[in-house]
Design a protein around this motif. Structure first.
Motif: not given
Length: 260
Positions: A191-197
């Motif tokens: 996922g996108h770096r800011d979405h993956v969490k």
């Protein structure tokens, strides 16, 4: 002026030394101090120490902790890939959902191309099944001719209109396609770096043994100003959206616990 500044400098020195010796530990200590300060401030506002501590913890988790769990690529048994925005040829979209208004064929866009590259990097190491939102799946098919990819598309509602799947909806669709969460094995989340969490949190909520392989496979941190989904056009607005989504997840957990 020198005397006024001296104590501040002396107080800052241990923190600077700690950060130089162990940056991760120093960041954790700083966040712990911030969470304590938020709890103290909220206690003053609410007059309720226990609730203030709990609320500060939720805010710190959602707004200040952006690291995420990972494991080596060689341990992956499947991949679940979550898209990030897409492009609309006409620019006519429903601002509530980001879905195209009409029968046009949306385009995956550059961010999903980067996410497809990350999936391909994992498949270079591990030949495992991939469950990907259509934006990523389309690029995997066109660019890499990748096999064993299960595309996840928007669903049609009772009114016949397409509904863009939420992060939770994608996780549910991946589990349904695999049969069970256990059948997915150890899931490498892309996922996108800011979405993956949040992707990992949602994947785990749906029963997956999930983490990112991002320490070996970098994830995109760029944004597409032409994305059809306004909340994915820039970092500030997206991060605020993600914080709200994480707090909503925390709220849902508390409601479930209160209803048990």
């Amino acid at each position: 002026m020198l005397l006024v500044g001296a104590p501040t400098t002396l107080l800052a020195a241990p923190s600077a030394l700690a950060q130089a010796l162990d940056p991760g530990r120093a960041r954790g200590a700083d966040l712990g101090s911030l969470e304590q300060l938020m709890a103290q401030t909220l206690q003053g506002e609410l007059g309720d120490e226990a609730t203030a501590r709990q609320l500060a913890s939720h805010i710190a988790d959602a707004g200040f902790r952006w690291e995420y769990p990972s494991f080596p690529v060689r341990e992956a048994e499947s991949v679940v890939a979550y898209s990030f925005g897409y492009r609309s040829a006409t620019g006519k979209v429903d601002p509530r959902t980001g879905l195209s208004d009409g029968e046009e064929t949306p385009e995956p866009g550059p961010i999903n191309a980067m996410l497809a590259d990350a999936v391909h990097a994992i498949r270079q190491v591990r030949d495992v099944p991939v469950y990907a939102q259509w934006e990523i799946a389309q690029i995997l098919a066109e660019k890499y001719r990748m096999k064993d990819v299960f595309a996840i598309f928007p669903v049609k509602g009772a009114d016949g209109r397409k509904t863009y799947l939420s992060t939770d909806g994608v996780a549910q669709a991946a589990v349904a396609r695999a049969g069970t969460a256990q059948a997915l094995g150890k899931v490498a989340v892309v996922g996108h770096r800011d979405h993956v969490k949040r992707c990992i949190l949602v994947s785990r909520k749906n029963g997956m043994t999930a983490a990112a392989a991002a320490r070996e496979v970098p994830l995109p941190v760029h944004y597409d100003p032409r994305s059809a989904q306004p909340w994915t056009r820039g970092r500030e607005v997206y991060l605020l959206s993600d914080v709200i989504a994480q707090l909503t997840m925390a709220q849902a957990r508390l409601i479930t616990e209160a209803s048990a």
